[in-house]
Design a protein around this motif. Sequence first.
Motif, PDB file in Angstrom:
ATOM      1  N   UNK A  22       0.839  -1.201   0.000  1.00  0.00           N
ATOM      2  CA  UNK A  22       0.000   0.000   0.000  1.00  0.00           C
ATOM      3  C   UNK A  22       0.875   1.252   0.000  1.00  0.00           C
ATOM      4  N   UNK A  23       1.893   1.259   0.828  1.00  0.00           N
ATOM      5  CA  UNK A  23       2.768   2.439   0.900  1.00  0.00           C
ATOM      6  C   UNK A  23       3.604   2.597  -0.369  1.00  0.00           C
ATOM      7  N   UNK A  24       3.991   1.517  -0.992  1.00  0.00           N
ATOM      8  CA  UNK A  24       4.663   1.610  -2.292  1.00  0.00           C
ATOM      9  C   UNK A  24       3.727   2.210  -3.330  1.00  0.00           C
ATOM     10  N   UNK A  25       2.474   1.797  -3.298  1.00  0.00           N
ATOM     11  CA  UNK A  25       1.479   2.345  -4.217  1.00  0.00           C
ATOM     12  C   UNK A  25       1.308   3.844  -3.979  1.00  0.00           C
ATOM     13  N   UNK A  26       1.220   4.238  -2.711  1.00  0.00           N
ATOM     14  CA  UNK A  26       1.100   5.662  -2.398  1.00  0.00           C
ATOM     15  C   UNK A  26       2.327   6.435  -2.879  1.00  0.00           C
ATOM     16  N   UNK A  27       3.514   5.872  -2.722  1.00  0.00           N
ATOM     17  CA  UNK A  27       4.734   6.531  -3.197  1.00  0.00           C
ATOM     18  C   UNK A  27       4.688   6.723  -4.711  1.00  0.00           C
ATOM     19  N   UNK A  28       4.151   5.740  -5.435  1.00  0.00           N
ATOM     20  CA  UNK A  28       4.041   5.888  -6.890  1.00  0.00           C
ATOM     21  C   UNK A  28       3.037   6.981  -7.245  1.00  0.00           C
ATOM     22  N   UNK A  29       1.958   7.087  -6.473  1.00  0.00           N
ATOM     23  CA  UNK A  29       0.992   8.166  -6.705  1.00  0.00           C
ATOM     24  C   UNK A  29       1.622   9.530  -6.428  1.00  0.00           C
ATOM     25  N   UNK A  30       2.410   9.611  -5.374  1.00  0.00           N
ATOM     26  CA  UNK A  30       3.100  10.866  -5.037  1.00  0.00           C
ATOM     27  C   UNK A  30       4.024  11.276  -6.180  1.00  0.00           C
ATOM     28  N   UNK A  31       4.767  10.324  -6.731  1.00  0.00           N
ATOM     29  CA  UNK A  31       5.687  10.606  -7.840  1.00  0.00           C
ATOM     30  C   UNK A  31       4.941  11.089  -9.084  1.00  0.00           C
ATOM     31  N   UNK A  32       3.694  10.642  -9.248  1.00  0.00           N
ATOM     32  CA  UNK A  32       2.872  11.048 -10.389  1.00  0.00           C
ATOM     33  C   UNK A  32       2.125  12.357 -10.137  1.00  0.00           C
TER      34      UNK A  32
END
Length: 86
Positions: A22-32
Amino acid sequence: MKFAVVFGYEHHERLADVRPAHREYLASLKAQGKLVAAGPFIDDSGALIIYEAEDEEEVIAIIEHDPLHEVGVFATYLIRPWIQVF
């Protein structure tokens, strides 16, 4: 446009195993540029996540791809358009 989403959790036994993904997914959203802020409530009953999205349909699509949604941890969620003042 920003959207604040308040999540309620269930299936707490799945939370620890899925939280890293979940936190990896959130990090990818932050990068986008799709994530403004995120964090769980102190009692782990749920979380507040603020997304940047075109519309509510995009927010729903983002939520549906979240690993916590995929394993049923997101029991409820309330999506509200949000204006950041500070």
